[in-house]
Motif scaffolding. Sequence first.
Motif, short mmCIF file in Angstrom:
data_model
loop_
_atom_site.label_atom_id
_atom_site.label_comp_id
_atom_site.label_asym_id
_atom_site.label_seq_id
_atom_site.Cartn_x
_atom_site.Cartn_y
_atom_site.Cartn_z
N ARG A 72 2.93 10.85 -9.19
CA ARG A 72 2.43 11.07 -10.49
C ARG A 72 1.72 12.37 -10.36
O ARG A 72 1.42 12.90 -11.40
N MET A 73 0.89 12.72 -9.37
CA MET A 73 0.26 13.97 -8.85
C MET A 73 1.22 14.75 -8.99
O MET A 73 0.80 16.79 -9.76
N ALA A 94 1.81 2.25 -3.48
CA ALA A 94 1.29 2.48 -4.75
C ALA A 94 1.06 4.13 -4.12
O ALA A 94 0.66 4.81 -4.68
N ALA A 95 1.19 4.25 -2.59
CA ALA A 95 0.79 5.88 -2.28
C ALA A 95 1.39 6.30 -2.52
O ALA A 95 1.49 7.93 -2.97
N ARG A 96 2.89 5.87 -2.51
CA ARG A 96 3.69 6.79 -2.75
C ARG A 96 4.29 7.19 -4.40
O ARG A 96 4.15 8.22 -4.97
N GLN A 97 3.70 6.00 -5.18
CA GLN A 97 3.46 6.23 -6.79
C GLN A 97 2.18 6.78 -7.43
O GLN A 97 2.66 8.17 -7.85
N SER A 98 1.66 7.36 -6.89
CA SER A 98 0.55 7.78 -7.12
C SER A 98 0.83 9.91 -6.31
O SER A 98 0.65 10.24 -7.42
N ARG A 99 0.93 9.85 -5.79
CA ARG A 99 1.82 10.62 -5.01
C ARG A 99 2.92 11.76 -5.87
O ARG A 99 2.45 12.69 -6.28
N ARG A 117 0.60 -1.06 -0.04
CA ARG A 117 -0.10 -0.24 0.22
C ARG A 117 0.53 1.26 -0.30
O ARG A 117 0.39 2.30 -0.40
#
Length: 197
Positions: free
Chosen positions: A64-65, A57-62, A54
């Motif tokens: 990307r944003m 996944a959160a790191r990748q989302s951050r 998790r």
Amino acid sequence: MFRRRDEASSAATALAEQDEKTPRDPQAKKGRPTPKRSEAEASRRTRVTVPKDRKEAARQSRERMRSEREKQRTALLEGDERALPARDKGPVRRFARDFVDSRWSLAEFFLPYAVVVLVLSIVKVPALQLLSTLLFVVFFVLVILDFARLGLGLRKALRERFPNENTRGAVPYGLMRTLQMRRLRLPKPKVKRGERP
């Protein structure tokens, strides 16, 4: 006995593989057996690439944003029309920005003036506090009148320039832009004061 079954199953798989390779008529039946639930779930699991952790996944989302925000920020600074946010895109919004940036307005001095009035109201001299409050009210009324003048002019110019396009929201967009000091406006002003947009 076992041999026949093996031959039959290998023949069935060979036919199924051959059917998958040949193009089929879209209106014909599917031409292959329905996969078992376990097979369907297994194929679905292999297609979707989900991070196992998790935190990952959160790191990748951050990341990307953050990269998207950085791209929009550089577009706002440089005025690149392709990467601007949706609220700033299009010829109507560009015209509204240029119309506002080409004129002087009292509203852009509203925030600095409000800071001066706030400092004067903190001073313990009652006459100075009253004067600062009265000056603030007068300036506020002048800003509203300037808003009305600028808004009506922008609406008229938009009707003349873009008669068949949707100009909804362009006038409030331009008026909100006047509240920012010219130096701090994003996207950066492209026209000088006094130029025609």
